[in-house]
Design an enzyme around this catalytic site. Sequence first.
Site, short mmCIF file in Angstrom:
data_model
loop_
_atom_site.label_atom_id
_atom_site.label_comp_id
_atom_site.label_asym_id
_atom_site.label_seq_id
_atom_site.Cartn_x
_atom_site.Cartn_y
_atom_site.Cartn_z
N GLU A 405 -3.45 4.32 -5.13
CA GLU A 405 -3.88 4.31 -3.65
C GLU A 405 -5.13 4.68 -3.07
O GLU A 405 -5.84 4.30 -2.20
CB GLU A 405 -2.69 4.88 -2.70
CG GLU A 405 -1.30 4.22 -2.77
CD GLU A 405 -0.61 4.54 -4.04
OE1 GLU A 405 0.52 3.94 -4.15
OE2 GLU A 405 -0.96 5.37 -4.97
N HIS A 472 10.80 7.27 0.31
CA HIS A 472 10.68 5.71 1.08
C HIS A 472 11.02 5.64 2.38
O HIS A 472 10.79 4.54 2.92
CB HIS A 472 11.38 5.01 0.04
CG HIS A 472 11.05 4.83 -1.42
ND1 HIS A 472 11.26 5.76 -2.50
CD2 HIS A 472 10.36 4.04 -2.01
CE1 HIS A 472 10.79 5.55 -3.34
NE2 HIS A 472 10.10 4.56 -3.38
#
Length: 666
Positions: A405, A472
């Site tokens: 990322e 998540h």
Amino acid sequence: MLTSTKSLITYDKKNLDDKTLLSLYKNMLKPRMIEEKMLILLRQGKISKWFSGIGQEAISVGVTMAMQKDEYILPMHRNLGVFTTREIPLYRLFSQWQGKANGFTKGRDRSFHFGTQEFNLVGMISHLGPQLGVADGIALASLLKNKKTVTAVFTGEGGTSEGDFHEALNVASVWQLPVLFCIENNGYGLSTPTSEQYNCKDLADRGKGYGIESFILDGNNILEVYATIKKLAESIRKHPRPILIEFKTFRMRGHEEASGTKYVPEKLMKEWSKKDPVDNFRAYLMENSLLNEKEDQGFREVILDEINEHLQLAYDEDDIIADVATELNDLYKPFQYTESTPSTKTKELRLIDAISQGLKQSMEKHNDLVIMGQDVAEYGGVFKITEGFVEAFGKERVRNTPICESAIVEAAMGLSIAGIKSIVEMQFADFVTSGFNPVVNYLAKSHYRWGQEADVVIRMPCGGGVAAGPFHSQTNEAWFTKTPGLKVLYPAFPYDAKGLLATAIEDPNPVLFFEHKALYRRIRQQVPINYFTIPLGKAALLKEGNDVTIITYGAGVHWALETLDNNPDISADLIDLRSLQPLDKDAIFESVKKTSRAIILQEDSLFGGIASDISSLIMEHCFEQLDAPVKRVASMETPIPFIEQLEEQYMAKGRFEEALKQLLAY
């Protein structure tokens, strides 16, 4: 310093002409003389800090002279020779170091923490690693535009321990990006020697693990540096690929001047002082009758006159006057919103479909817009939002990324520097932590620091209600509403998602676009089929009433609507913020002054969330109109759990109705 008149470095001039040899010398001499002057000014208190590159000039000058002037270089704070060889007027550098307006950061940052499009230079930030991924993005733009250019980026041996280094090398290798990764191995990371920094013989060996060619060069030998880099750069322009260079050199002064060099063994310092790149090359030129004492003295006098003249220009420049409006106006690049009107022809879409359609229409409108993220290409993303995009726009513009990322956010910044818009998909908003540094320290601060926009949208699938657990299901918008320079959007409906996404992509500033996963396939709405925009910073008044103002966003909007449907006797203004930064304060104040009560609902946990700031704003601006304390409702002060019954207990939804009734009964 070299005491002998004979060079102790072995030079091979190959086919270089005398003019080039003298240019190399003068370009090394100039930063050396500037540094010697700066050390005097530092002792006089006329500059605040100095990071010395004395002894490393051959690397900066050799690399820069080997590059074309339209090619980007990303230097560090010991690369003064890069800036002077690119012929930046010295008074601008002096103004930068003195915090004057003719510098590059208007007194907002110091040293070499700046960039300049005029000279194709992009300076570092203190976190060392991010510029490596930014170089990837600039190089990617070169490929996409078929420019056949090279990007050179510098780091020190200490910086190679950072994850950004490894991510950037991996991305460059996988995508075969035309980047020269330049490691200045100068012996120490501040006071930590290389023996405590890494456990391999040569840092160049790290290239092998990423399938990258690598070379080791004598960083004090200007001819070796220049000739090799020139040859490699020409090769990369013809056959784009990354190359890793390790320059062996030494740091002759402290990390910065206050650090000193007491931790360096005296014997080591003496050995390297004999390898001084400027003194040795001067001796070589004299040995070969290419330079004499008189000519050398003439060069020095010209440079000294230039230094003194430009220092005086910087001294004569007025000090910066602090001005609130100027500071705030420079936070973002100005964006003139242009309305694209929605058509009357609509189609019922789920939230996920509206986002997908909005992305696709933006890709059609901006024909160089790039989407990057894990599994976004053939697979269509884990939520299938980009399904079919590869067939429509090709793999150059819809790019699967490695799991890195940080490097991808940095590459997006590099694309922006090179004039290309991009969208980064965080597979889940939770994963942004792995790219947090470039978001909050690079994207957010670049325009304020040196006027460079970060034309990047980061898509953030977020939120609970899907039994996905602590990694998540977070709704982490408050991490970014706290960071000046970012814009943060959080739509609750398909219509808003499509229109706001289009505007976010048009806006040249960094935008985090939150998409609630639990709403993806549950919320449907009639949405115009054409491309349309919605202005940022404008809340939506979904219901009107007189008893209370409900302020919320994302899934909270639907929780509030459900509560009001179940309690038709409650007369409420329901405000869907849609945009958290910028925030529609006027809509909030106008409503609260009318109803005299306010309740703020957020899915995030309570402490430090945006509800706290909104509550404070209401207390500051609407206190006299309030008939009750401002109420905040949020999720539990724990991570979000996985199993349904625990997740349901965690969520703010189950506490909202009771809190609302308590407020009304106050």
